[in-house]
Design a protein around this motif. Structure first.
Motif, PDB file in Angstrom:
ATOM      1  N   LEU A 196       4.954   1.044  11.579  1.00 48.77           N
ATOM      2  CA  LEU A 196       4.650  -0.294  11.047  1.00 48.77           C
ATOM      3  C   LEU A 196       3.198  -0.710  11.305  1.00 48.77           C
ATOM      4  N   VAL A 197       2.569  -0.137  12.334  1.00 54.61           N
ATOM      5  CA  VAL A 197       1.162  -0.486  12.590  1.00 54.61           C
ATOM      6  C   VAL A 197       0.216   0.590  12.045  1.00 54.61           C
ATOM      7  N   ALA A 198       0.794   1.544  11.305  1.00 51.17           N
ATOM      8  CA  ALA A 198      -0.028   2.544  10.602  1.00 51.17           C
ATOM      9  C   ALA A 198      -0.239   2.035   9.173  1.00 51.17           C
ATOM     10  N   PRO A 199      -1.243   2.570   8.485  1.00 54.51           N
ATOM     11  CA  PRO A 199      -1.472   2.104   7.108  1.00 54.51           C
ATOM     12  C   PRO A 199      -0.437   2.668   6.130  1.00 54.51           C
TER      13      PRO A 199
ATOM     14  N   ARG B 174      11.855  -4.821  12.729  1.00 58.65           N
ATOM     15  CA  ARG B 174      11.454  -4.969  14.132  1.00 58.65           C
ATOM     16  C   ARG B 174      12.660  -5.310  14.978  1.00 58.65           C
TER      17      ARG B 174
ATOM     18  N   SER C 237      -2.134  -5.306  17.454  1.00 57.46           N
ATOM     19  CA  SER C 237      -1.858  -4.095  16.667  1.00 57.46           C
ATOM     20  C   SER C 237      -1.269  -4.425  15.305  1.00 57.46           C
ATOM     21  N   THR C 238      -1.054  -5.708  15.022  1.00 56.99           N
ATOM     22  CA  THR C 238      -0.442  -6.226  13.785  1.00 56.99           C
ATOM     23  C   THR C 238       1.072  -6.072  13.760  1.00 56.99           C
TER      24      THR C 238
ATOM     25  N   ARG D  41      -5.165  -2.033  10.313  1.00 59.41           N
ATOM     26  CA  ARG D  41      -4.374  -0.812  10.607  1.00 59.41           C
ATOM     27  C   ARG D  41      -5.166   0.472  10.366  1.00 59.41           C
ATOM     28  N   ASN D  42      -6.157   0.405   9.508  1.00 55.97           N
ATOM     29  CA  ASN D  42      -6.983   1.598   9.290  1.00 55.97           C
ATOM     30  C   ASN D  42      -7.954   1.850  10.435  1.00 55.97           C
TER      31      ASN D  42
END
Lengths: 403, 312
Positions: free
Chosen positions: A244-247, A401, B49-50, B74-75
C-alpha cells in the motif's frame, strides 16, 4: 494504465507461484476432493447404478406337500435371488416370529394342502426395514410367485372337476395330483425376474455424474475460503501494508489477488472434472462450451464469495469459522451432497439461495440431461449475477488496512 | 529539509495516538524517534509513509504532501515495517524481485539491484532459499533489503532490529550506515536507547503521542547536565522557599528540577557540585535520605522527563 495492468499481473503471478509451491494447498484443492468423490461415488453406486437387482433369500420350508419346494425352486431359478435353506436354529427363530437374517421366507406346513384345497394360505416374509433397494422388488417377486401358484392350482382344480364330470369313474386324486404337478413344473420353468431398464430417452447414470459436480463445487468453495484467509493474512502480516505504500494502486493489488484466485479455482474445478471424466467415466455432456461457461461462472462466483468472506470477517480464524459454516450450509441446501430432486419443494426453493444450486442446475443440465449451451444460459446468468453482487459488496466492504 | 511534519494528530476513536507531533529531517540525516511501546512512533512513521492519513496536521516529503500527493511520495520513499513483511514460502530472490517490480524495476536493472541488495545484506549465497528457512536475523535483513531495491531518497525503518541476535543487529547497523553514506535520508524508530544513540544524527523522544524532547544527542544530554545528575531524596518534602535558587547558584550547577520529595540537580561536574549542594541543604534544615550520581543518558533523560522507565 499499462503499468497498472502489469503490476496487477505481477501480483497474480506472485500468488500463483505461492500456490504452486504449497503442497498443503494442493492436498485441499485436489487430493481431498478426489478421495471424497471416489469414496462417495463407489459407496452409492448401488443406489444409482443400472442392471439387475440381487439378494439372498433365506427359506424355511415346512410344507408337507410338494408345492413349497416348487415355489422355492421357482424363486431359485430367478437370477435375482440366491436361495439359502434355513438350518434348524434359523428355522426355530423364524418360527418364533423373529428374524435377524435379512430377507427370509417361511412356507407353512399346510401350504400345499391349502393351495390344492383352494383355500387362502399365508406365506411369512421377513425383510430388512433398512434396505431400500432389493427387498421391495424381491418381496414383490415372492408375492407374485405365490399368487401364480394359487391361480394355477385353482385352474388345475377346475380342470379336475371338468374331467370328473366327463368321466365319473376317473381317479380324482390322481388327476388332481398330476394337474397340480404339471402346473407347478410349468411355473418352475418360468422363473420370475426383476430387471431394471432405463426409461426411453433417459441415460443410465454413472455415480460420478452425480457426485463429482456436487463435491467439486463444495471443495471449490473451500479453496476460495483458503484464498480469503490468505487475503486477511497478507493484511495482518504486513505484506499488504508494504504494497500500500509502494507506487501500486489498491485496484492492482486486489485485482491481482482475485485474478489469481479465479485462475486457481478454474484449474481446480477443471482438473476435478477431468479426473472424473478420464479416470471414472463421468459424462461431460454434449456441449463442452456450455460446460466451460458453467465452470467459469462457478469459479467467478466462488471467487466473489471468497472476497465477501474476507470483507465480512476481521481475522483469519474468523474467516475459517464463518467460511466452514457457510460452505457446509450452502452445500447441504444447494444439492452438493444429494440431488435436489429428492428433497421437498420448500427445501429446493431454499437451496436456490445458495450458489451451489444454480451451479449444479447448469452443470448437471449439461452432463446428465444432455442440455446445450443455450439451455443453460439462464442458470449461468443467475450465477454470474449472484457472483457480481457478492463481488460488489465485498469490494465495498473490504478493508485494506488492519483495524 | 527533505521531511517536514507539522502538528500531526492521529486519533483512533477517543485515543490520540499522535498528538501534535512536529519535526523536520535534513537530507542525508538519520533521524531517530525514541520512545516506549505505545508512544506513537509507528503511527507517526505510518503517516509519513502514506499508510495512514493524519486526523489533522500536515507532513511533506521533498515538498510533496503525504496526504494530497501520496502517489508522488511513494516513489521517493522506502518503507521497512516492524513485521517481517515477506512471503515465507518464496525465496529471498523471489521476494525481492516481486517488490522490485512493484517499484517499477524490471529486466537487467531489477536483476542487478537484487544482486546489490543481497550482497549488501550479505545473503547472496542464500538467495534461492525460502524465507521460512531463514533465522530471525536473516529475515530482518531481507526485510530491510526489500525496502532498498529502488534506492529510495527517504527510508523509513520501523523498529528494524526487534527480536534479532546481537550479530545480526550489528550487521543491520552497518547496512543502515552504508545506506546513509550513499545519500539516503533515514527515519529510524526504536525503543532501544543504545541504537538511537549510536545511529542517529538527530533524535525526537516521544511519549503518549507527543514529542517531549528533540535535538542532537549532545543537545538532549545537555538537558541533564553535561557532567551528570545528582539525584537527591530530601525530607521534609516542602523545602524552604528559595532553596532551588540557592542550589542553582552553586559551582558547576546548570539546572534543577523538583519532583515530589526528589531533587534532580544537573551539573557540568557533578563531583565538584556535590559538596556545596549538600551544604546548602544542611543549612536549610533538609535531611537527605538518599543520593545518586549518574552520567547523562537518554534513558535518564526519559526518566527525568516522564518519571518512568523507557522500557515500561
Amino acid at each position: 494504465m499499462l503499468t497498472s495492468l502489469r503490476k496487477t499481473w505481477y501480483v497474480t503471478a506472485k500468488d500463483l507461484l505461492i500456490v504452486a509451491k504449497d503442497r498443503g494447498a494442493w492436498m485441499t484443492l485436489l487430493v481431498t476432493p478426489l478421495v471424497v468423490i471416489v469414496i462417495v461415488s463407489f459407496a452409492l453406486s448401488p443406489v444409482y447404478k443400472g442392471g439387475s437387482l440381487h439378494a439372498t433369500l433365506l427359506v424355511s420350508n415346512h410344507d408337507a406337500g410338494g408345492l413349497g419346494k416348487q415355489l422355492t425352486d421357482s424363486l431359485a431359478a430367478s437370477p435375482n435371488i440366491t436361495i439359502q435353506a434355513a438350518g434348524d436354529r434359523e428355522s426355530k427363530t423364524l418360527k418364533q416370529g423373529g428374524s435377524s437374517y435379512g430377507l427370509s421366507l417361511v412356507i407353512p406346513p399346510d401350504f400345499s394342502a391349502r393351495v390344492q384345497a383352494g383355500q387362502s394360505v399365508q406365506l411369512q416374509v421377513y425383510d430388512d426395514p433398512n434396505s431400500t433397494t432389493a427387498a421391495p422388488f424381491l418381496k414383490g417377486m415372492i408375492d407374485g410367485a405365490a399368487s401364480r401358484f394359487s391361480a394355477v392350482e385353482v385352474a388345475a382344480k377346475a380342470a379336475v372337476s371338468a374331467a370328473i364330470r366327463q368321466n365319473p369313474h376317473a381317479d380324482a386324486a390322481a388327476v388332481a395330483s398330476r394337474a397340480s404337478a404339471a402346473a407347478g413344473a410349468q411355473i418352475a420353468n418360468q422363473p420370475i425376474q426383476v430387471k431394471e431398464e432405463p426409461a426411453a430417452g433417459v441415460k443410465t447414470l454413472n455415480t460420478f455424474d452425480i457426485e463429482t459436480p456436487g463435491f467439486a463445487v463444495m471443495f471449490l468453495l473451500f479453496g476460495v475460503m483458503i484464498g480469503a484467509e490468505g487475503l486477511l493474512e497478507e493484511r495482518d502480516k504486513g505484506t499488504m501494508g508494504r504494497l500500500l505504500v509502494a507506487p501500486v494502486s489498491q485496484a492492482s493489488i486486489l485485482g491481482g489477488k482475485l485474478l489469481a484466485q479465479f485462475a486457481v479455482s478454474m484449474v481446480q474445478i477443471t482438473l476435478l472434472f477431468a479426473v472424473g471424466h478420464f479416470a471414472f467415466g463421468m459424462d461431460t455432456g454434449n456441449s463442452l462450451a456450455g460446460l466451460a461457461l458453467m465452470l467459469a461462472a462457478t469459479a467467478f462466483t466462488a471467487t466473489s464469495f471468497g472476497l465477501l468472506l474476507a470483507a465480512l470477517t476481521k481475522t483469519r480464524r474468523q474467516a475459517s469459522s464463518v467460511g466452514i459454516l457457510a460452505i457446509l450450509l450452502m452445500s447441504a441446501l444447494g444439492g452438493s451432497w444429494w440431488p435436489l430432486d429428492i428433497v421437498p419443494s420448500f427445501m429446493r426453493k431454499l437451496g436456490h439461495l445458495s450458489m451451489n444450486a444454480w451451479a449444479l442446475d447448469g452443470i448437471k443440465g449439461i452432463i446428465i440431461q444432455g442440455q446445450g449451451f443455450i439451455d443453460i444460459l439462464p442458470q449461468a446468468g443467475v450465477l454470474l449475477a449472484y457472483g457480481s453482487v457478492c463481488f460488489l459488496i465485498g469490494l465495498k466492504m473490504f478493508k485494506f488496512r488492519a483495524a | 529539509m527533505l521531511v517536514q511534519a507539522d502538528n500531526l494528530v492521529k486519533k483512533f476513536g477517543k485515543v490520540n495516538a499522535v498528538d501534535g507531533v512536529s519535526f523536520s529531517i535534513g537530507e542525508g540525516q538519520i533521524f531517530g524517534l525514541l520512545g516506549p511501546n505505545g508512544a506513537g512512533k509507528t503511527t507517526t512513521i505510518s503517516i509519513l509513509s502514506t499508510y495512514l492519513k493524519p486526523t489533522s496536521g500536515e507532513a511533506t516529503v521533498d515538498g510533496f504532501s503525504v496526504t494530497r500527493q501520496a502517489g508522488r511520495v511513494r516513489n521517493i520513499i522506502g518503507f521497512v515495517p516492524q513485521e517481517i513483511a515477506l512471503y515465507p514460502t518464496l525465496t529471498a530472490l523471489q521476494n525481492l524481485k516481486f517488490y522490485g517490480k512493484m517499484y517499477g524495476l524490471g529486466g537487467a536493472a531489477l536483476t542487478e539491484r537484487c544482486r546489490n541488495v543481497l550482497e549488501l545484506v550479505e545473503l547472496w549465497e542464500r538467495r534461492h532459499d525460502n524465507i521460512e528457512h531463514f533465522s530471525g536475523g536473516m529475515k530482518r535483513r531481507i526485510n530491510l533489503g526489500a525496502g532498498l531495491l529502488h534506492n529510495p531518497r527517504f527510508l523509513l525503518l520501523d523498529e528494524p532490529t526487534v527480536g534479532v541476535d546481537p550479530q545480526s543487529r550489528e550487521h543491520i547497523f552497518d547496512t543502515i550506515i552504508k545506506i546513509r553514506d550513499n545519500g539516503s535520508t533515514i527515519l529510524y524508530t526504536s525503543h532501544y536507547m543504545e541504537e538511537i544513540e549510536l545511529l542517529c544524527d538527530r533524535i525526537a523522544i516521544m511519549d503518549r503521542g507527543k514529542v517531549i524532547a528533540s535535538g542532537t544527542l549532545k543537545e538532549l544530554l545537555k538537558m541533564l547536565g553535561e557532567g551528570g545528575v545528582i539525584e537527591l531524596e530530601v525530607a521534609p518534602p516542602g523545602c524552604p522557599a528559595g532553596l532551588e535558587a540557592r542550589i542553582t547558584d552553586q559551582q558547576e550547577v546548570t539546572g534543577i528540577r523538583k519532583e515530589g520529595n526528589k531533587l534532580f540537580v544537573s551539573s557540568s561536574d557533578s563531583a565538584r557540585s556535590l559538596p556545596p549542594v549538600m551544604k546548602v541543604l544542611e543549612e536549610a534544615g533538609c535531611q537527605v535520605s538518599s543520593l545518586e550520581l549518574y552520567a547523562p543518558s537518554l534513558e535518564k533523560l526519559f526518566i527525568q522527563l516522564t518519571g518512568k522507565e523507557l522500557r515500561e
